[in-house]
Motif scaffolding. Structure first.
Motif, PDB file in Angstrom:
ATOM      1  N   PRO A   1      20.899  70.720  28.768  1.00 31.22           N
ATOM      2  CA  PRO A   1      20.898  69.373  29.379  1.00 31.22           C
ATOM      3  C   PRO A   1      21.403  68.674  28.069  1.00 31.22           C
ATOM      4  O   PRO A   1      21.077  68.705  27.001  1.00 31.22           O
ATOM      5  CB  PRO A   1      19.315  68.976  29.504  1.00 31.22           C
ATOM      6  CG  PRO A   1      18.933  70.092  30.039  1.00 31.22           C
ATOM      7  CD  PRO A   1      19.495  71.216  29.329  1.00 31.22           C
ATOM      8  N   TRP A   2      22.355  67.442  28.369  1.00 25.42           N
ATOM      9  CA  TRP A   2      23.073  66.820  27.253  1.00 25.42           C
ATOM     10  C   TRP A   2      21.839  66.318  26.249  1.00 25.42           C
ATOM     11  O   TRP A   2      22.202  66.210  25.186  1.00 25.42           O
ATOM     12  CB  TRP A   2      23.839  65.780  27.780  1.00 25.42           C
ATOM     13  CG  TRP A   2      24.551  64.893  26.879  1.00 25.42           C
ATOM     14  CD1 TRP A   2      24.228  63.561  26.254  1.00 25.42           C
ATOM     15  CD2 TRP A   2      25.743  65.009  26.248  1.00 25.42           C
ATOM     16  NE1 TRP A   2      25.089  63.072  25.257  1.00 25.42           N
ATOM     17  CE2 TRP A   2      26.004  63.963  25.395  1.00 25.42           C
ATOM     18  CE3 TRP A   2      26.514  66.005  26.222  1.00 25.42           C
ATOM     19  CZ2 TRP A   2      27.307  63.784  24.483  1.00 25.42           C
ATOM     20  CZ3 TRP A   2      27.769  65.895  25.411  1.00 25.42           C
ATOM     21  CH2 TRP A   2      27.958  65.125  24.747  1.00 25.42           C
ATOM     22  N   GLU A   3      20.838  65.507  26.731  1.00 27.32           N
ATOM     23  CA  GLU A   3      19.811  65.047  26.082  1.00 27.32           C
ATOM     24  C   GLU A   3      19.315  65.817  24.708  1.00 27.32           C
ATOM     25  O   GLU A   3      19.019  65.375  23.853  1.00 27.32           O
ATOM     26  CB  GLU A   3      18.775  64.448  26.608  1.00 27.32           C
ATOM     27  CG  GLU A   3      19.065  63.257  27.546  1.00 27.32           C
ATOM     28  CD  GLU A   3      19.663  63.768  28.916  1.00 27.32           C
ATOM     29  OE1 GLU A   3      19.923  64.770  29.058  1.00 27.32           O
ATOM     30  OE2 GLU A   3      20.029  62.844  29.668  1.00 27.32           O
ATOM     31  N   GLY A   4      19.424  67.197  25.144  1.00 28.83           N
ATOM     32  CA  GLY A   4      18.365  68.257  24.165  1.00 28.83           C
ATOM     33  C   GLY A   4      19.456  69.161  23.347  1.00 28.83           C
ATOM     34  O   GLY A   4      19.462  69.838  22.621  1.00 28.83           O
ATOM     35  N   LEU A   5      20.808  68.873  23.558  1.00 25.38           N
ATOM     36  CA  LEU A   5      22.074  69.549  23.058  1.00 25.38           C
ATOM     37  C   LEU A   5      22.121  69.677  21.771  1.00 25.38           C
ATOM     38  O   LEU A   5      21.924  70.712  21.006  1.00 25.38           O
ATOM     39  CB  LEU A   5      23.420  69.245  23.659  1.00 25.38           C
ATOM     40  CG  LEU A   5      24.570  69.963  23.683  1.00 25.38           C
ATOM     41  CD1 LEU A   5      24.127  71.321  24.632  1.00 25.38           C
ATOM     42  CD2 LEU A   5      25.642  69.127  24.167  1.00 25.38           C
ATOM     43  N   PHE A   6      22.198  68.333  21.006  1.00 23.65           N
ATOM     44  CA  PHE A   6      22.091  68.368  19.581  1.00 23.65           C
ATOM     45  C   PHE A   6      21.097  69.181  18.779  1.00 23.65           C
ATOM     46  O   PHE A   6      20.980  69.659  17.787  1.00 23.65           O
ATOM     47  CB  PHE A   6      22.607  67.119  18.953  1.00 23.65           C
ATOM     48  CG  PHE A   6      23.810  66.507  19.890  1.00 23.65           C
ATOM     49  CD1 PHE A   6      24.924  67.289  20.123  1.00 23.65           C
ATOM     50  CD2 PHE A   6      23.879  65.050  19.878  1.00 23.65           C
ATOM     51  CE1 PHE A   6      26.117  66.809  20.653  1.00 23.65           C
ATOM     52  CE2 PHE A   6      25.134  64.481  20.568  1.00 23.65           C
ATOM     53  CZ  PHE A   6      26.242  65.390  20.832  1.00 23.65           C
ATOM     54  N   SER A   7      19.627  68.605  19.271  1.00 25.93           N
ATOM     55  CA  SER A   7      18.415  68.986  18.602  1.00 25.93           C
ATOM     56  C   SER A   7      18.467  70.744  18.923  1.00 25.93           C
ATOM     57  O   SER A   7      17.831  71.410  17.829  1.00 25.93           O
ATOM     58  CB  SER A   7      17.325  68.436  19.281  1.00 25.93           C
ATOM     59  OG  SER A   7      17.247  68.765  20.744  1.00 25.93           O
ATOM     60  N   GLN A   8      18.943  71.080  19.782  1.00 24.59           N
ATOM     61  CA  GLN A   8      19.081  72.597  19.936  1.00 24.59           C
ATOM     62  C   GLN A   8      19.809  73.348  18.921  1.00 24.59           C
ATOM     63  O   GLN A   8      19.465  74.464  18.557  1.00 24.59           O
ATOM     64  CB  GLN A   8      19.453  73.047  21.390  1.00 24.59           C
ATOM     65  CG  GLN A   8      18.450  72.704  22.542  1.00 24.59           C
ATOM     66  CD  GLN A   8      17.460  73.647  22.940  1.00 24.59           C
ATOM     67  OE1 GLN A   8      17.254  74.833  22.137  1.00 24.59           O
ATOM     68  NE2 GLN A   8      16.683  73.522  23.856  1.00 24.59           N
ATOM     69  N   LEU A   9      20.956  72.623  18.507  1.00 28.92           N
ATOM     70  CA  LEU A   9      21.754  73.307  17.632  1.00 28.92           C
ATOM     71  C   LEU A   9      21.162  73.381  16.153  1.00 28.92           C
ATOM     72  O   LEU A   9      21.020  74.074  15.363  1.00 28.92           O
ATOM     73  CB  LEU A   9      23.220  72.498  17.543  1.00 28.92           C
ATOM     74  CG  LEU A   9      24.245  72.906  16.301  1.00 28.92           C
ATOM     75  CD1 LEU A   9      24.671  74.383  16.758  1.00 28.92           C
ATOM     76  CD2 LEU A   9      25.332  71.902  16.160  1.00 28.92           C
ATOM     77  N   GLU A  10      20.421  72.114  15.902  1.00 29.54           N
ATOM     78  CA  GLU A  10      19.796  71.762  14.670  1.00 29.54           C
ATOM     79  C   GLU A  10      18.598  72.655  14.427  1.00 29.54           C
ATOM     80  O   GLU A  10      18.463  73.127  13.374  1.00 29.54           O
ATOM     81  CB  GLU A  10      19.161  70.311  14.446  1.00 29.54           C
ATOM     82  CG  GLU A  10      18.861  69.879  13.304  1.00 29.54           C
ATOM     83  CD  GLU A  10      18.751  68.443  13.297  1.00 29.54           C
ATOM     84  OE1 GLU A  10      18.262  67.868  11.907  1.00 29.54           O
ATOM     85  OE2 GLU A  10      18.713  67.744  14.008  1.00 29.54           O
TER      86      GLU A  10
END
Length: 261
Positions: free
Chosen positions: A83-92
């Motif tokens: 999901p878009w909302e968690g996309l960036f935090s998953q990378l971090e």
């Protein structure tokens, strides 16, 4: 007797030494060349860039581009719908190694991830009912605007009327926002040109498309964790290679019906 025992011990030591040496993978063997499978995060609700099929596999323009890059650079990939909302935090956090999801390169996002060279030029468009009198973004000031949460469209609508304005209706995906437009729940949808044009092509009578001269060009990039220069170089090298040999143009044409200039 001692000589015989000593000879046996020496023989055993030589045997063990040879066994251990033979167990080491040869530099040219497949074991030595094994590449780690990289987990790719993508929000598969953004056709034609990425969408989930009935069998849960993911396909789309972004997917084909990254697969072509991986083939050139020797990368092994596994695509995971995220999901878009968690996309960036998953990378971090390290749960995702790569992100590709029609992600616009922005200065704000550069603070938390590193981007590849641009692989797609985009712009925002406004989708409105066929009989709408809207001709520019300013005309949406007193109307209900549908956007996907956290996207450039969300940012543009928020800048126009205020982030907390109840007239900005946020959805998990652009297709949901467009569905709300069809149902009359919003008066317009602001989203990327590729998605809007693709939906209109498949639903020609659903709405009309309006452009605005104030909308700036945007560029999509492939994201990696900040500081992962080795992986970023492989991606950029692969991207340059598929652009040079015509692979990128073939993929682009298959989705958008024209050769990228």
């Amino acid at each position: 007797m001692k000589f015989i025992i000593s000879s046996l011990i020496l023989s055993l030591l030589v045997s063990v030494s040879c066994t251990k040496k033979s167990e080491q993978p040869d530099a040219g063997s497949s074991a030595a060349k094994t590449t780690k499978e990289l987990i790719v995060g993508t929000d598969a609700a953004y056709a034609p860039f990425e969408s989930e099929n009935a069998d849960k596999s993911i396909s789309g323009f972004d997917i084909d581009v990254l697969k072509a890059i991986a083939e050139k650079s020797g990368l092994q990939l596994k695509f995971v719908n995220t999901p878009w909302e968690g996309l960036f935090s998953q990378l971090e956090s390290g749960d995702r190694d790569i992100l590709i999801s029609a992600i616009t390169i922005t200065e704000e996002r550069k603070k938390v991830m590193d981007f590849s060279d641009p692989y797609f030029e985009a712009a925002q468009l406004i989708a409105v009912p066929v009989k709408s009198k809207v001709t520019k973004m300013e005309d949406l000031k007193n109307l209900k605007i549908g956007v996907q949460t956290g996207t450039t469209g969300d940012e543009i609508a928020s800048n126009l009327v205020g982030k907390s304005n109840p007239n900005v209706k946020r959805f998990e995906g652009t297709p949901l926002a467009i569905k709300e437009l069809e149902n009359g729940g919003v008066d317009a949808v602001v989203a990327d040109n590729g998605v809007i044009n693709n939906f209109q092509k498949n639903n020609s009578s659903a709405f009309k498309v309006v452009s605005d001269a104030s909308f700036k060009k945007e560029y999509y990039g492939i994201g990696v964790k900040k500081g992962n220069t080795e992986l970023l170089k492989k991606i950029n090298d692969g991207l340059a290679a598929i652009k040079a040999d015509g692979t990128y143009d073939k993929i682009y044409q298959s989705y958008f019906g024209e050769v990228k200039k």
